[in-house]
Design an enzyme around this catalytic site. Structure first.
Site, mmCIF file in Angstrom:
data_model
loop_
_atom_site.group_PDB
_atom_site.id
_atom_site.type_symbol
_atom_site.label_atom_id
_atom_site.label_comp_id
_atom_site.label_asym_id
_atom_site.label_seq_id
_atom_site.Cartn_x
_atom_site.Cartn_y
_atom_site.Cartn_z
ATOM 1 N N ASP A 34 45.876 31.494 51.595
ATOM 2 C CA ASP A 34 45.866 30.535 50.489
ATOM 3 C C ASP A 34 45.119 31.110 49.296
ATOM 4 O O ASP A 34 45.503 30.940 48.152
ATOM 5 C CB ASP A 34 45.138 29.246 50.908
ATOM 6 C CG ASP A 34 46.021 28.405 51.788
ATOM 7 O OD1 ASP A 34 47.098 28.900 52.171
ATOM 8 O OD2 ASP A 34 45.621 27.269 52.102
ATOM 9 N N GLU A 113 35.905 13.653 49.830
ATOM 10 C CA GLU A 113 36.645 13.548 51.098
ATOM 11 C C GLU A 113 36.942 14.948 51.590
ATOM 12 O O GLU A 113 36.951 15.899 50.805
ATOM 13 C CB GLU A 113 38.001 12.851 50.860
ATOM 14 C CG GLU A 113 37.889 11.417 50.462
ATOM 15 C CD GLU A 113 39.187 10.923 49.834
ATOM 16 O OE1 GLU A 113 40.272 11.420 50.184
ATOM 17 O OE2 GLU A 113 39.092 10.053 48.963
ATOM 18 N N LYS A 115 39.338 17.894 52.708
ATOM 19 C CA LYS A 115 40.699 18.273 52.329
ATOM 20 C C LYS A 115 41.395 18.763 53.605
ATOM 21 O O LYS A 115 41.131 19.863 54.090
ATOM 22 C CB LYS A 115 40.665 19.374 51.268
ATOM 23 C CG LYS A 115 42.027 19.758 50.764
ATOM 24 C CD LYS A 115 41.885 20.618 49.529
ATOM 25 C CE LYS A 115 43.149 21.265 49.032
ATOM 26 N NZ LYS A 115 44.356 21.168 49.748
ATOM 27 N N ASP A 117 44.047 20.163 56.173
ATOM 28 C CA ASP A 117 45.019 21.238 56.015
ATOM 29 C C ASP A 117 46.297 20.880 56.766
ATOM 30 O O ASP A 117 46.488 21.250 57.916
ATOM 31 C CB ASP A 117 44.424 22.538 56.561
ATOM 32 C CG ASP A 117 45.208 23.740 56.086
ATOM 33 O OD1 ASP A 117 46.089 23.566 55.224
ATOM 34 O OD2 ASP A 117 44.946 24.845 56.580
ATOM 35 N N GLU A 173 47.796 12.915 54.830
ATOM 36 C CA GLU A 173 48.112 14.257 55.301
ATOM 37 C C GLU A 173 48.436 14.203 56.786
ATOM 38 O O GLU A 173 47.690 13.612 57.572
ATOM 39 C CB GLU A 173 46.858 15.124 55.082
ATOM 40 C CG GLU A 173 47.122 16.577 54.973
ATOM 41 C CD GLU A 173 47.597 17.005 53.577
ATOM 42 O OE1 GLU A 173 47.822 16.136 52.703
ATOM 43 O OE2 GLU A 173 47.748 18.216 53.396
ATOM 44 N N TYR A 236 44.758 8.730 52.604
ATOM 45 C CA TYR A 236 43.648 8.836 51.651
ATOM 46 C C TYR A 236 43.919 8.276 50.259
ATOM 47 O O TYR A 236 43.109 8.441 49.364
ATOM 48 C CB TYR A 236 43.155 10.280 51.551
ATOM 49 C CG TYR A 236 44.265 11.320 51.379
ATOM 50 C CD1 TYR A 236 45.087 11.330 50.263
ATOM 51 C CD2 TYR A 236 44.452 12.304 52.346
ATOM 52 C CE1 TYR A 236 46.074 12.286 50.102
ATOM 53 C CE2 TYR A 236 45.441 13.268 52.196
ATOM 54 C CZ TYR A 236 46.246 13.241 51.080
ATOM 55 O OH TYR A 236 47.231 14.179 50.930
ATOM 56 N N LYS A 323 38.068 24.503 47.312
ATOM 57 C CA LYS A 323 38.587 25.107 48.546
ATOM 58 C C LYS A 323 37.597 26.096 49.147
ATOM 59 O O LYS A 323 37.002 26.907 48.434
ATOM 60 C CB LYS A 323 39.934 25.787 48.269
ATOM 61 C CG LYS A 323 41.020 24.737 48.057
ATOM 62 C CD LYS A 323 42.340 25.335 47.698
ATOM 63 C CE LYS A 323 43.119 25.810 48.881
ATOM 64 N NZ LYS A 323 44.507 26.147 48.529
ATOM 65 N N CYS A 417 54.315 58.190 72.333
ATOM 66 C CA CYS A 417 53.838 57.090 73.166
ATOM 67 C C CYS A 417 52.458 57.454 73.736
ATOM 68 O O CYS A 417 52.290 58.553 74.280
ATOM 69 C CB CYS A 417 54.821 56.832 74.302
ATOM 70 S SG CYS A 417 54.217 55.635 75.493
ATOM 71 N N CYS A 420 53.081 57.995 77.743
ATOM 72 C CA CYS A 420 53.941 59.013 78.372
ATOM 73 C C CYS A 420 54.290 60.150 77.399
ATOM 74 O O CYS A 420 55.026 61.052 77.747
ATOM 75 C CB CYS A 420 55.222 58.367 78.897
ATOM 76 S SG CYS A 420 56.316 57.818 77.572
ATOM 77 N N CYS A 435 58.811 52.987 72.390
ATOM 78 C CA CYS A 435 58.882 54.164 73.258
ATOM 79 C C CYS A 435 60.213 54.049 74.003
ATOM 80 O O CYS A 435 60.439 53.081 74.726
ATOM 81 C CB CYS A 435 57.712 54.167 74.244
ATOM 82 S SG CYS A 435 58.004 55.333 75.583
ATOM 83 N N CYS A 441 57.989 55.480 81.668
ATOM 84 C CA CYS A 441 56.733 55.189 80.967
ATOM 85 C C CYS A 441 55.999 54.104 81.757
ATOM 86 O O CYS A 441 56.524 52.996 81.949
ATOM 87 C CB CYS A 441 57.063 54.739 79.547
ATOM 88 S SG CYS A 441 55.641 54.227 78.602
HETATM 89 S S1 IVH Z 1 44.368 13.364 47.029
HETATM 90 C C1 IVH Z 1 46.580 12.570 43.213
HETATM 91 N N1 IVH Z 1 42.893 13.700 49.175
HETATM 92 O O1 IVH Z 1 45.681 18.566 49.185
HETATM 93 C C2 IVH Z 1 45.875 12.645 44.509
HETATM 94 N N2 IVH Z 1 44.706 15.196 48.822
HETATM 95 O O2 IVH Z 1 46.410 19.865 46.133
HETATM 96 C C3 IVH Z 1 46.526 13.557 45.411
HETATM 97 N N3 IVH Z 1 44.983 16.855 50.623
HETATM 98 O O3 IVH Z 1 48.654 17.446 47.703
HETATM 99 C C4 IVH Z 1 45.947 13.957 46.660
HETATM 100 N N4 IVH Z 1 43.322 16.191 51.870
HETATM 101 O O4 IVH Z 1 48.426 17.369 50.269
HETATM 102 C C5 IVH Z 1 43.946 14.154 48.464
HETATM 103 N N5 IVH Z 1 41.518 13.869 51.059
HETATM 104 C C6 IVH Z 1 42.556 14.296 50.355
HETATM 105 C C7 IVH Z 1 43.342 15.387 50.777
HETATM 106 C C8 IVH Z 1 44.400 15.814 49.968
HETATM 107 C C9 IVH Z 1 44.307 17.053 51.754
HETATM 108 C C10 IVH Z 1 46.123 17.690 50.177
HETATM 109 C C11 IVH Z 1 47.275 16.934 49.611
HETATM 110 C C12 IVH Z 1 47.355 17.339 48.170
HETATM 111 C C13 IVH Z 1 46.642 18.661 48.157
HETATM 112 C C14 IVH Z 1 45.881 18.868 46.864
#
Ligand code: IVH
Length: 692
Positions: A34, A113, A115, A117, A173, A236, A323, A417, A420, A435, A441
């Site tokens: 990422d 909050e 984030k 994945d 998510e 969220y 991030k 290899c 062998c 090989c 082998c």
């Molecule tokens: S808020 C306008 N809250 O991260 C508000 N996003 O680039 C939009 N994501 O597209 C999202 N955890 O897919 C929000 N606690 C969280 C999140 C969250 C993961 C993702 C989501 C979003 C991307 C942000």
């Protein structure tokens, strides 16, 4: 940078980012981190800012996501699904805070909050009922994945009593817990092994991390399959025309009360310093969570202030994502070793000075193939960065050049290899070296015999992988056919060595009378194993369980397969040229033919033996059937008839189903689904007429 250079760089970055977007969003197989992706995007944004006339109209900086997968119904989002501006730098967060205070003054509160994945989802509820779930797609329209989302246990189909609006969207998510990922990926690995894929193909096909697995799952066409791969979700953000509260914080609390899965680790912060503390705290804690996070999202709490701040072309101004960098460690590359798999595929492995990474000690990391070593420009005794990034085996991501000794030599990929010493080959267009010395082998021979005795192959009881290595090392077997000439006297008292868990020390045991007799009995019993499994056991490249069954049914005997042309094999439904080529190559080898002859003489099942009265046809070849309801014979009998006539049984209705055989008392939902998808529905009598 002059204009021409800028144009070239913009074109290059655009092309690269589009490729990575496709890998990430459509294939769910990202090939860069990422962080590296974000750096490319940032560089492009910067160049477009400095050379606005050179910006492409369809620049990836103008889009939020990927293209739309064809198969699902497309739904336009009522509120576009924007992504967030993101950063890896604390200074950028300070600047974000300053910009906000400039617009709305100092009375600002943030909600922090995690984030998550995973994959963004937008779910609409009408009168408390789940109406529809749509993926982000390109931000404007996405895939209708309602049936799949409904399989997620934590997502309510009907809300508890509460003061929720009549119509609203809730976003969140979808993700997979790490433990689930490990369990399912291990099972998937077994499945691929049984299908006969070699080690490198397996590595390529396995899901790289939980996000990858969740994404692959959510895109499946068959929701019954989705249900077998448990996903989870955190919601969220609530979108509604009539606000339900004044603040985001209170909306989250309300959503939780209505019965939504809202993650508990969110916090109201009244200064950017508090935000930083939240970020640092979860950077340390994130290994302990049961799911992956890749950062923290910071949102302005008050809806009124959010409105005042508004949006840029792509992102809300009132939120930002911080991030975390993928966890990495720096350590010394002690040496590279090369593993030889059962099919001869070579895998380079970095042997490292042990180092702590995300809670575990890492001693080895994968290097995949020669191209990867070249891409990293790896030198002997380099200091290398390794990353876990959710993947099962850590990988080498870069080299610390400042620590490279001036006389360090570049790594030269082996040409022979390591076991062998046969010169390696690399087919055009393939990344893997092989090989070719299949018959002589050692790891290939042992690997093939180990595959032969496996549970899904000959299932020889009493024999294990170490015993096979012991028999080979003692000179008692050179191939799997030799197993059938072993005698009790030969193996009694044989010494078997095995590595302990630490991979350093060795334990020795001696084959006692009872074990020796069990082995001989197991070998004899395996002569009853049906032909399709014997064919799978031979270990022909790409001939897994399913392919072996098809070949066995189609040709009926080993001789017929050995004499078939490549075209005749490739003509069989779902077999294809690559498999056909591997089958013909196998039988073109005199040694393989000789081994098959020995197996035949020893009494193994080298042709299909039908029970009396059973007739096989290929009348239903290529067709899939779903059997539902009550019939004049048992469902199992009916399914067997389908298989005997070359058809395939499936367990759920999807677009790809060819026929539904409907019996009495079939569920109305199934009937409706099949009718909606326009799948032909036939009766038992019609089916019988067809096969007779
Ligand atoms: S808020 C306008 N809250 O991260 C508000 N996003 O680039 C939009 N994501 O597209 C999202 N955890 O897919 C929000 N606690 C969280 C999140 C969250 C993961 C993702 C989501 C979003 C991307 C942000």
């Amino acid at each position: 940078m002059n204009e021409l250079e800028a144009k070239n760089r913009i074109d290059f970055l655009t092309q690269q980012i589009q490729k990575h977007n496709y890998n990430y969003y459509i294939l769910s197989q990202p090939i860069i981190s990422d962080y590296d992706f974000d750096m490319l995007l940032k560089e492009l944004e910067e160049l477009e800012k400095n050379f606005p006339l050179l910006a492409n109209q369809n620049s990836p900086t103008q889009k939020v996501g990927g293209e739309i997968t064809k198969e699902f119904k497309q739904v336009i989002h009522k509120y576009p699904m924007l992504s967030l501006g993101n950063t890896y730098s604390e200074q950028d967060l300070m600047d974000f805070d300053e910009r906000i205070r400039k617009t709305i003054g100092d009375a600002v509160e943030y909600v922090c909050e995690l984030k998550f994945d995973g994959l963004a989802i937008s779910i609409t509820y009408q009168n408390g009922k789940l109406l529809r779930a749509v993926t982000r797609g390109d931000g404007v329209q996405g895939d209708d994945v309602t049936a799949n989302v409904k399989t997620i246990q934590s997502i309510p189909h009907q809300l508890k009593q509460g003061n929720y609006p009549d119509l609203f969207e809730i976003r969140g998510e979808i993700f997979m817990h790490r433990k689930t990922f490990e369990r399912l990926n291990a099972a998937y690995k077994k499945e691929l092994e049984n299908k006969g894929y070699d080690e490198n193909e397996i590595k390529e096909r396995l899901y790289k991390n939980p996000r990858n697995f969740a994404s692959g799952t959510l895109k499946m066409q068959d929701s019954a399959e989705v249900a077998k791969r448990p996903l989870d979700c955190f919601l969220y953000f609530v979108y509604t025309d009539n606000a339900i509260s004044d603040t985001h914080f209170n909306s989250l609390l309300a959503a939780e009360k209505w019965g939504f899965p809202v993650n508990k680790d969110f916090k109201k912060c009244s200064s950017i310093q508090e935000v930083m503390e939240f970020i640092h705290y979860y950077d340390k804690q994130r290994d302990k969570l049961t799911y992956d996070i890749d950062g923290v999202v910071i949102k302005v709490n008050s809806y009124a202030q959010q409105q005042e701040l508004g949006f840029t072309a792509k992102n809300p101004r009132w939120a930002i994502a911080y991030k975390y960098k993928a966890q990495s460690a720096l350590t010394l590359l002690e040496k590279i070793t090369y593993q030889v798999g059962r099919t001869g595929a070579i895998t380079p492995v970095a042997n490292l000075t042990p180092v702590e990474l995300a809670g575990t000690t890492v001693k080895r990391a994968s290097l995949y193939n020669a191209d990867e070593i070249e891409r990293l420009n790896l030198h002997e005794n380099d200091w290398v960065y390794i990353e876990k990034g959710g993947e099962i085996i850590p990988k080498v991501t870069g080299v610390e050049l400042s620590k490279r000794s001036p006389n360090a030599l570049p790594i030269n990929y082996i040409t022979e290899c390591p076991e062998c010493f046969t010169p390696l080959i690399r087919k055009d267009g393939e990344a893997i070296h092989y090989c070719p010395n299949e018959q002589n082998c050692k790891p290939q021979i042992i690997g093939k015999i180990q595959h032969f005795i496996g549970r899904k192959a000959m299932n020889i009881e009493g024999l294990g992988e170490e015993t096979i290595a012991g028999l080979f090392n003692a000179g008692l077997i050179k191939n799997y056919a030799d197993l059938y000439t072993l005698t009790y006297e030969q193996i009694l008292g044989l010494k078997i060595f095995s590595f302990n868990d630490d991979k350093q020390s060795i334990t020795q045991r001696t084959l006692q009378a009872k074990t020796a007799q069990n082995i001989i009995n197991g070998i004899n019993q395996s002569k009853e194993v049906p032909f399709a499994r014997v064919l799978f056991a031979l270990g022909i490249r790409m001939v897994g369980e399913t392919v072996a069954k098809k070949l066995a049914v189609h040709f009926g005997s080993i001789d017929a397969i050995a004499n078939a042309t490549k075209e005749q094999i490739a003509d069989i439904y779902e077999i294809g040229e690559k498999i056909a080529e591997n089958v013909t190559l196998f039988f073109a080898d005199a040694a393989n033919k000789q081994i098959c002859e020995v197996l035949k003489t020893q009494g193994l099942q080298m042709e299909i033996i039908e029970e009396k009265g059973i007739v096989r046809t290929n009348r239903l070849e290529g067709k899939s059937f779903l059997v539902s309801g009550v019939f004049s014979i048992s469902r199992d009998e009916l399914k067997k008839k389908i298989e005997l006539n070359g058809g395939r049984n499936v367990s759920s209705i999807s677009k790809s189903l060819n026929y539904l055989i409907a019996g009495d008392k079939m569920g109305p939902e199934k009937l409706k689904k099949a009718t909606d998808l326009q799948i032909p529905i036939i009766t038992e009598a019609e089916f019988m007429q067809w096969i007779n």
